[in-house]
Design a protein around this motif. Sequence first.
Motif, mmCIF file in Angstrom:
data_model
loop_
_atom_site.group_PDB
_atom_site.id
_atom_site.type_symbol
_atom_site.label_atom_id
_atom_site.label_comp_id
_atom_site.label_asym_id
_atom_site.label_seq_id
_atom_site.Cartn_x
_atom_site.Cartn_y
_atom_site.Cartn_z
ATOM 1 N N HIS A 149 0.777 -1.188 -0.167
ATOM 2 C CA HIS A 149 0.009 -0.110 0.026
ATOM 3 C C HIS A 149 0.897 1.233 0.055
ATOM 4 C CE1 HIS A 149 -2.076 3.184 2.137
ATOM 5 N NE2 HIS A 149 -3.047 3.028 1.137
ATOM 6 N N ALA A 150 1.924 1.221 0.806
ATOM 7 C CA ALA A 150 2.775 2.432 0.874
ATOM 8 C C ALA A 150 3.518 2.686 -0.364
ATOM 9 C CB ALA A 150 3.808 2.342 2.190
ATOM 10 N N ALA A 151 3.955 1.707 -0.948
ATOM 11 C CA ALA A 151 4.571 1.837 -2.290
ATOM 12 C C ALA A 151 3.737 2.163 -3.440
ATOM 13 C CB ALA A 151 5.272 0.517 -2.675
ATOM 14 N N LEU A 152 2.571 1.854 -3.449
ATOM 15 C CA LEU A 152 1.727 2.244 -4.345
ATOM 16 C C LEU A 152 1.034 3.692 -4.219
ATOM 17 C CD1 LEU A 152 -0.458 -0.996 -5.024
ATOM 18 C CD2 LEU A 152 1.165 0.023 -6.426
ATOM 19 N N ALA A 153 1.098 3.939 -2.986
ATOM 20 C CA ALA A 153 0.811 5.239 -2.672
ATOM 21 C C ALA A 153 2.005 6.477 -3.077
ATOM 22 C CB ALA A 153 0.585 5.626 -1.073
ATOM 23 N N GLU A 154 2.988 6.042 -3.182
ATOM 24 C CA GLU A 154 4.040 6.890 -3.638
ATOM 25 C C GLU A 154 3.737 7.068 -5.117
ATOM 26 O OE1 GLU A 154 7.924 5.497 -2.629
ATOM 27 O OE2 GLU A 154 7.632 5.703 -0.349
ATOM 28 N N VAL A 155 3.463 5.948 -6.122
ATOM 29 C CA VAL A 155 3.259 5.895 -7.294
ATOM 30 C C VAL A 155 2.096 6.934 -7.820
ATOM 31 C CG1 VAL A 155 2.488 4.622 -9.261
ATOM 32 C CG2 VAL A 155 4.214 3.613 -7.806
ATOM 33 N N ASP A 156 0.914 6.682 -6.800
ATOM 34 C CA ASP A 156 -0.300 7.490 -7.020
ATOM 35 C C ASP A 156 0.113 8.960 -6.871
ATOM 36 O OD1 ASP A 156 -1.572 5.455 -7.844
ATOM 37 O OD2 ASP A 156 -2.728 5.208 -5.948
ATOM 38 N N ALA A 157 1.023 9.244 -5.619
ATOM 39 C CA ALA A 157 1.209 10.881 -5.443
ATOM 40 C C ALA A 157 2.235 11.391 -6.437
ATOM 41 C CB ALA A 157 2.012 10.815 -4.001
ATOM 42 N N CYS A 158 3.024 10.439 -7.036
ATOM 43 C CA CYS A 158 3.970 11.041 -7.980
ATOM 44 C C CYS A 158 3.103 11.385 -9.211
ATOM 45 C CB CYS A 158 4.886 9.730 -8.398
ATOM 46 S SG CYS A 158 6.177 10.360 -9.672
ATOM 47 N N HIS A 159 2.196 10.666 -9.520
ATOM 48 C CA HIS A 159 1.204 10.915 -10.824
ATOM 49 C C HIS A 159 0.002 11.575 -10.692
ATOM 50 C CE1 HIS A 159 3.758 8.429 -13.673
ATOM 51 N NE2 HIS A 159 3.855 7.559 -12.562
ATOM 52 N N GLY A 160 -0.234 12.052 -9.463
ATOM 53 C CA GLY A 160 -1.562 12.859 -9.168
ATOM 54 C C GLY A 160 -2.804 12.149 -9.374
ATOM 55 N N VAL A 208 1.768 5.676 -15.631
ATOM 56 C CA VAL A 208 1.208 5.222 -14.184
ATOM 57 C C VAL A 208 1.068 3.613 -14.141
ATOM 58 C CG1 VAL A 208 -0.688 5.542 -12.838
ATOM 59 C CG2 VAL A 208 -0.207 7.256 -14.093
ATOM 60 N N LEU A 209 0.529 3.123 -15.171
ATOM 61 C CA LEU A 209 0.516 1.732 -15.239
ATOM 62 C C LEU A 209 1.878 1.145 -14.885
ATOM 63 C CD1 LEU A 209 -2.696 0.967 -17.698
ATOM 64 C CD2 LEU A 209 -2.495 1.135 -14.964
ATOM 65 N N ALA A 210 2.861 1.475 -15.894
ATOM 66 C CA ALA A 210 4.245 1.007 -15.797
ATOM 67 C C ALA A 210 4.788 1.057 -14.434
ATOM 68 C CB ALA A 210 5.106 1.466 -16.937
ATOM 69 N N ASP A 211 4.728 2.234 -13.768
ATOM 70 C CA ASP A 211 5.079 2.505 -12.209
ATOM 71 C C ASP A 211 4.206 1.491 -11.242
ATOM 72 O OD1 ASP A 211 6.986 4.064 -13.272
ATOM 73 O OD2 ASP A 211 5.985 5.743 -12.477
ATOM 74 N N THR A 212 3.087 1.291 -11.298
ATOM 75 C CA THR A 212 2.405 0.458 -10.659
ATOM 76 C C THR A 212 2.800 -1.279 -10.918
ATOM 77 O OG1 THR A 212 0.481 1.926 -10.976
ATOM 78 C CG2 THR A 212 0.159 -0.642 -9.881
ATOM 79 N N LEU A 215 -8.964 -11.541 -2.015
ATOM 80 C CA LEU A 215 -9.040 -11.577 -3.555
ATOM 81 C C LEU A 215 -7.492 -11.328 -4.184
ATOM 82 C CD1 LEU A 215 -10.468 -12.205 -6.224
ATOM 83 C CD2 LEU A 215 -10.957 -9.649 -6.220
ATOM 84 N N ARG A 216 -6.819 -12.083 -4.779
ATOM 85 C CA ARG A 216 -5.573 -11.903 -5.345
ATOM 86 C C ARG A 216 -5.564 -11.718 -6.718
ATOM 87 N NH1 ARG A 216 -0.284 -11.530 -4.011
ATOM 88 N NH2 ARG A 216 1.326 -11.962 -5.347
ATOM 89 N N TYR A 217 -4.997 -10.457 -7.112
ATOM 90 C CA TYR A 217 -4.663 -10.233 -8.603
ATOM 91 C C TYR A 217 -3.192 -10.351 -8.916
ATOM 92 C CZ TYR A 217 -8.882 -7.197 -8.263
ATOM 93 O OH TYR A 217 -10.394 -6.691 -7.920
ATOM 94 N N ASP A 218 -2.962 -11.185 -10.103
ATOM 95 C CA ASP A 218 -1.682 -11.005 -10.743
ATOM 96 C C ASP A 218 -1.450 -9.844 -11.325
ATOM 97 O OD1 ASP A 218 -2.524 -11.361 -13.125
ATOM 98 O OD2 ASP A 218 -2.278 -13.527 -13.292
ATOM 99 N N THR A 219 -0.264 -9.500 -11.632
ATOM 100 C CA THR A 219 0.083 -8.042 -12.056
ATOM 101 C C THR A 219 -0.699 -7.760 -13.326
ATOM 102 O OG1 THR A 219 2.502 -8.048 -11.289
ATOM 103 C CG2 THR A 219 1.959 -6.484 -12.959
ATOM 104 N N GLU A 220 -0.774 -8.681 -14.472
ATOM 105 C CA GLU A 220 -1.447 -8.518 -15.599
ATOM 106 C C GLU A 220 -2.838 -8.077 -15.419
ATOM 107 O OE1 GLU A 220 -2.167 -10.555 -19.990
ATOM 108 O OE2 GLU A 220 -1.076 -11.694 -18.286
#
Length: 272
Positions: free
Chosen positions: A155-166, A243-247, A215-220
Motif C-alpha cells: 500500500h505504501a509503495a503504491l501510494a508513492e506511485v499515485d502521489a507522483c502521478h497525481g 502510471v500503469l508501468a510504475d504500478t 482476492l489476489r490479482y496477478d500483475t497483468e
Amino acid sequence: MTGPEHVDMARAQVFGEVAEVYDAARPGYADALVADVLAYAELGGRTALEVGAGTGKATVPFAELGTPLVCVEPDPRMAALLRRNTARFPGVRVHVGGFEEWHPGGRRFGLLLAAASWHWVDPGRRWDLAHAALAPGGAVALFWNPQGVRDPGVHAALAEVDACHGMSGTPHGEPASSYGDEAGNWAGLPGWPEEECRRDGRFTDVRGVRHRQELRYDTERYLGYLASLSRYRVLSPDRREAVLADTARVLEAHGGGIAMEHFSDLFLARVR
C-alpha cells in the motif's frame, strides 16, 4: 468507488472503450450477496430492472438463478458484450440508453438493482426514477465492491506511485485495515446511499449488508482492472501508460501481484 455529488459524464462514458478488458478484469459479486437480494425482494417470478448493467458482471448470476431482467445500459459497446454474455438466458432483455431517458412504459418491477453504477445516475432524479419503475413494495438493491490492500508495504509503495502521478481514489488507495465492519464504511469515501434514500421518504425497510473475502490479482490482471476504471481512462495515453508501468514495477517487486480485502457492500430498501 466514490459517489460524486454530480455525474462526470466524461468519466461515465469511457468504459466502452475497453469493454473486453472491463469484462475480463473486473471482479464479480459474491453468491451470498445475490442470495441476499433475492431473499429480500421475494420476486415470485416478477421481472427485475438493472440500471447500468455494463457487460453483465451482476446480470449473469441473477439470470442463472432464473431471474427475468430488463437491463438498461447506456454504452452500446458494453451492451453488445452484455447481450453476448446473456445470450443463453431468454429472460434477459437489453435496452441501450441512459436510465434517465428510459421509460418503464406502464410496467412496474419487483426489483431495481444497480451494481457499481448508481453513482452515475443523475442525483437529482435517481430516486424519482426508481420509485416510478417499482411496484408497491418493490425492492431497491444497490451494491459496490470497495477494496483495501492487505499488505501495508505494498500500500505504501503504491501510494508513492499515485502521489507522483497525481492519482487519487484508486482501488489500492486505502489499506484494508482502514475499513470498518459495517456496509458503507468506505474509509471516509462518500457515496453510500442510505442518507439520501431516507431523506427521500418514499422508501422503508432500509438495510446494509457486507460480505468480504480475500482476492489476489496477478500483475497483468490488476493492470487490466486499473485500465478499465474511469479515472485511468480519462488520462492521456502517455500518462496512463506511465502510471500503469510504475504500478507494475511495484507489484513485480512484491511477488508479482496484489492481495486485496474485497468487500461486497449491499444497500437494500423498498417502496413504502
